[in-house]
Design an enzyme around this catalytic site. Structure first.
Site, PDB file in Angstrom:
ATOM      1  N   ASP A  13       0.808  -1.226   0.000  1.00 32.34           N
ATOM      2  CA  ASP A  13       0.000   0.000   0.000  1.00 32.34           C
ATOM      3  C   ASP A  13       0.841   1.276   0.000  1.00 32.34           C
ATOM      4  O   ASP A  13       0.435   2.304   0.538  1.00 32.34           O
ATOM      5  CB  ASP A  13      -0.975   0.016   1.196  1.00 32.34           C
ATOM      6  CG  ASP A  13      -1.896  -1.172   1.185  1.00 32.34           C
ATOM      7  OD1 ASP A  13      -2.263  -1.628   0.087  1.00 32.34           O
ATOM      8  OD2 ASP A  13      -2.251  -1.661   2.279  1.00 32.34           O
ATOM      9  N   LYS A  16       1.821   2.128  -5.221  1.00 30.40           N
ATOM     10  CA  LYS A  16       2.356   1.596  -6.480  1.00 30.40           C
ATOM     11  C   LYS A  16       1.432   1.909  -7.659  1.00 30.40           C
ATOM     12  O   LYS A  16       1.896   2.290  -8.733  1.00 30.40           O
ATOM     13  CB  LYS A  16       2.547   0.073  -6.359  1.00 30.40           C
ATOM     14  CG  LYS A  16       3.539  -0.317  -5.277  1.00 30.40           C
ATOM     15  CD  LYS A  16       3.586  -1.813  -5.064  1.00 30.40           C
ATOM     16  CE  LYS A  16       2.369  -2.395  -4.396  1.00 30.40           C
ATOM     17  NZ  LYS A  16       2.176  -1.990  -2.987  1.00 30.40           N
ATOM     18  N   GLY A  40      -4.596  -4.120  -3.797  1.00 32.50           N
ATOM     19  CA  GLY A  40      -5.582  -3.087  -4.090  1.00 32.50           C
ATOM     20  C   GLY A  40      -4.784  -1.863  -4.484  1.00 32.50           C
ATOM     21  O   GLY A  40      -4.142  -1.256  -3.649  1.00 32.50           O
ATOM     22  N   HIS A  41      -4.748  -1.561  -5.763  1.00 32.63           N
ATOM     23  CA  HIS A  41      -3.932  -0.449  -6.262  1.00 32.63           C
ATOM     24  C   HIS A  41      -4.853   0.703  -6.671  1.00 32.63           C
ATOM     25  O   HIS A  41      -5.677   0.554  -7.563  1.00 32.63           O
ATOM     26  CB  HIS A  41      -3.069  -0.910  -7.445  1.00 32.63           C
ATOM     27  CG  HIS A  41      -2.045  -1.939  -7.045  1.00 32.63           C
ATOM     28  ND1 HIS A  41      -1.198  -2.537  -7.937  1.00 32.63           N
ATOM     29  CD2 HIS A  41      -1.741  -2.457  -5.832  1.00 32.63           C
ATOM     30  CE1 HIS A  41      -0.408  -3.372  -7.281  1.00 32.63           C
ATOM     31  NE2 HIS A  41      -0.728  -3.359  -6.004  1.00 32.63           N
ATOM     32  N   GLN A 221       1.983  -5.934  -3.275  1.00 29.08           N
ATOM     33  CA  GLN A 221       2.450  -6.064  -1.886  1.00 29.08           C
ATOM     34  C   GLN A 221       3.747  -5.257  -1.702  1.00 29.08           C
ATOM     35  O   GLN A 221       3.926  -4.257  -2.376  1.00 29.08           O
ATOM     36  CB  GLN A 221       2.629  -7.545  -1.498  1.00 29.08           C
ATOM     37  CG  GLN A 221       1.323  -8.327  -1.380  1.00 29.08           C
ATOM     38  CD  GLN A 221       0.758  -8.788  -2.701  1.00 29.08           C
ATOM     39  OE1 GLN A 221       1.428  -9.430  -3.487  1.00 29.08           O
ATOM     40  NE2 GLN A 221      -0.495  -8.476  -2.970  1.00 29.08           N
TER      41      GLN A 221
END
Ligand code: GDP
Ligand code: IMO
Ligand code: MG
Length: 421
Positions: A13, A16, A40-41, A221
């Site tokens: 988080d 990225k 979750g990007h 990650q």
């Protein structure tokens, strides 16, 4: 041509997704190399916000090829919901996205196994995202996995065999479940997958490199969640470090170019596991509130703390980071002072080397620096940076031995400052 890699240096988080989106115009191909929908990007532009889980973050910059690489684990049901959501917002991906035939499928029973294993661990649970990541990579390594390319050959048989094996494990774990609704949406997902180009992404990427095309590899990650080097066992099940881009895309180590290492100006973590600089006080809460530190996949509050330079320097070493990118410093715009952990005190002995294991006897040693006390979210250039902020950057660069090339001062695509270093 070489592959440039973007990856997280902390516990995920870091931002990225935002940076991949910002850098995509310089590239022809964007490829995810590991992880799955545990990611979750988040991207923000033109007043809209998108959260991507399995789909690379290069899809919004027009005309680029996006690839889900062989190192990724893909859940067809979640993939379909992501595709449907994007379509509803005006982004049809069928011609822009290709999927490696060698990527492994997350079966509906993998999600159940993830839940069953976590329940069996009780208070020692990892705090996974519950997306079946561990069980899917376990099947890959134990040579029991089902791959995207299998959809095209003897699929029913391979699927049935895997499910039967999983059912037996679930029975042994006394885990109750209802598979039918999960299977229904999963097979709808398979139909959705078939509409995309299922490719030999290893050949595709290498041919494009040979033709002079530019490739950006997107990690998920973060380094401290790496299966080999992270805070084991509180990690994810893939190699999140730069080497994962080689195995996750089929690219030789000598073909790796720039390695962009992304970090937050502070630190967060979701799930269980050690976090030496964690704050349990109102400063930690302030970071959580101002940084909106709640998981984009699970909604869980993220644990917050000061930047950990011992862990960060370890991450820089493991990845061979060539350029650093610092995110979310705006969250600390109002702080009187900021702290950075520069060593660990372990049973009375100070060390700057990240140890084998982090337990309660590891105490962070902090340096306190003056805060910049300036709202930076509207700044356009590094010439506007306050003196104290420049001092913070210089301090980090000196400790980490790598230049900070980009500073992000807000979630929007536009809130990104490239430094002239
Ligand atoms: P990823 O998983 O590494 O892509 O990061 P996430 O999207 O899970 O979490 C990063 C969060 O911070 C998202 O909500 C982003 O919109 C937000 N974000 C990214 N960069 C910045 C920044 O510079 N400042 C602030 N305030 N938020 C940011
Ligand atoms: P992005 O790509 C933050 C964490 C989980 C848990 C551990 C194992 O958005 O940075 P898993 O479901 O992978 O078996 O969970 O890893 N985790 C993440 N934390 N960001 C992520 O992805 C994460 N993906 C997994 O919270 O502690
Ligand atoms: Mg995330």
């Amino acid at each position: 041509m070489k592959v440039d890699v973007i990856l997280g240096l902390q516990w995920g988080d870091e931002g990225k997704g935002k940076v991949v989106d910002v850098l995509t115009p310089d590239y022809d191909i964007v490829a995810r190399f590991q992880g799955g929908p545990n990611a979750g990007h988040t991207l923000e532009f033109e007043g809209k916000k998108y959260v991507l889980r399995s789909i690379p973050s290069g899809i919004f910059q027009g005309g680029k090829t996006n690839i889900i690489g062989n190192g990724v684990v893909l859940d067809p049901a979640l993939f379909k919901s992501e595709v449907d959501d994007l379509k509803a917002s005006g982004h049809d991906l069928t011609t822009r996205l290709s999927i490696s035939k060698k990527a492994h499928l997350i079966l509906p029973t993998h999600r159940l196994l993830d839940a069953a294993y976590e329940a069996a661990k009780g208070k020692d649970k990892i705090g996974t995202t519950g997306k079946g990541i561990g069980p899917t990579y376990t099947d890959k390594i134990s040579r029991n996995g089902v791959r995207v390319g299998d959809i095209l050959h003897n699929f029913e048989e391979k699927y049935a065999k895997a499910i039967a094996r999983h059912k037996e494990i679930l029975r042994q774990l006394n885990f109750e479940y209802d598979l039918e609704p999960l299977e229904k949406e999963w097979f709808e997902g398979i139909e959705c997958l078939k509409k995309f180009q299922l490719i030999d992404s290893d050949h595709y990427i290498n041919k494009n490199l040979a033709e002079g095309k530019k490739v950006l590899a997107e990690g998920a990650q973060g380094t401290m969640l790496d299966i080999d080097f992270g805070s084991y066992p509180f990690v994810t099940s893939s190699n999140t470090i730069c080497a994962g881009a080689c195995t996750g895309l089929g690219v030789a180590p000598r073909k790796i170019g720039e390695v962009y290492g992304i970090f937050k100006a502070y630190c967060t973590r979701v799930g269980s596991g050690p976090f030496p600089t964690e704050l349990f006080d109102e400063t930690g809460q302030k970071m959580r509130d101002l940084g909106h530190e709640y998981g984009s996949v699970t909604g869980r509050p993220r644990r917050c703390g000061w930047i950990d330079l011992v862990a960060l320097r370890y991450a820089v070493m493991l990845n061979g980071v060539s350029q650093l990118i610092m995110m979310k410093s705006d969250v600390m715009d109002t702080f009187d002072t900021v702290k950075a952990c520069v060593a660990y005190n372990i049973d009375g002995v100070e060390t700057e080397d990240f140890p084998f294991e982090i337990s309660d006897n590891v105490k962070p040693v902090f340096v306190e620096l003056p805060g910049w006390k300036t709202e930076m979210t509207k700044m356009q250039s590094e010439n506007e940076f306050p003196e104290e902020f420049n001092a913070y950057l210089a301090f980090l660069e000196e400790y980490l031995g790598v230049d900070i090339k980009i500073v992000s001062v807000g979630p929007d695509r536009e809130q990104t400052i490239i430094r002239e270093k």
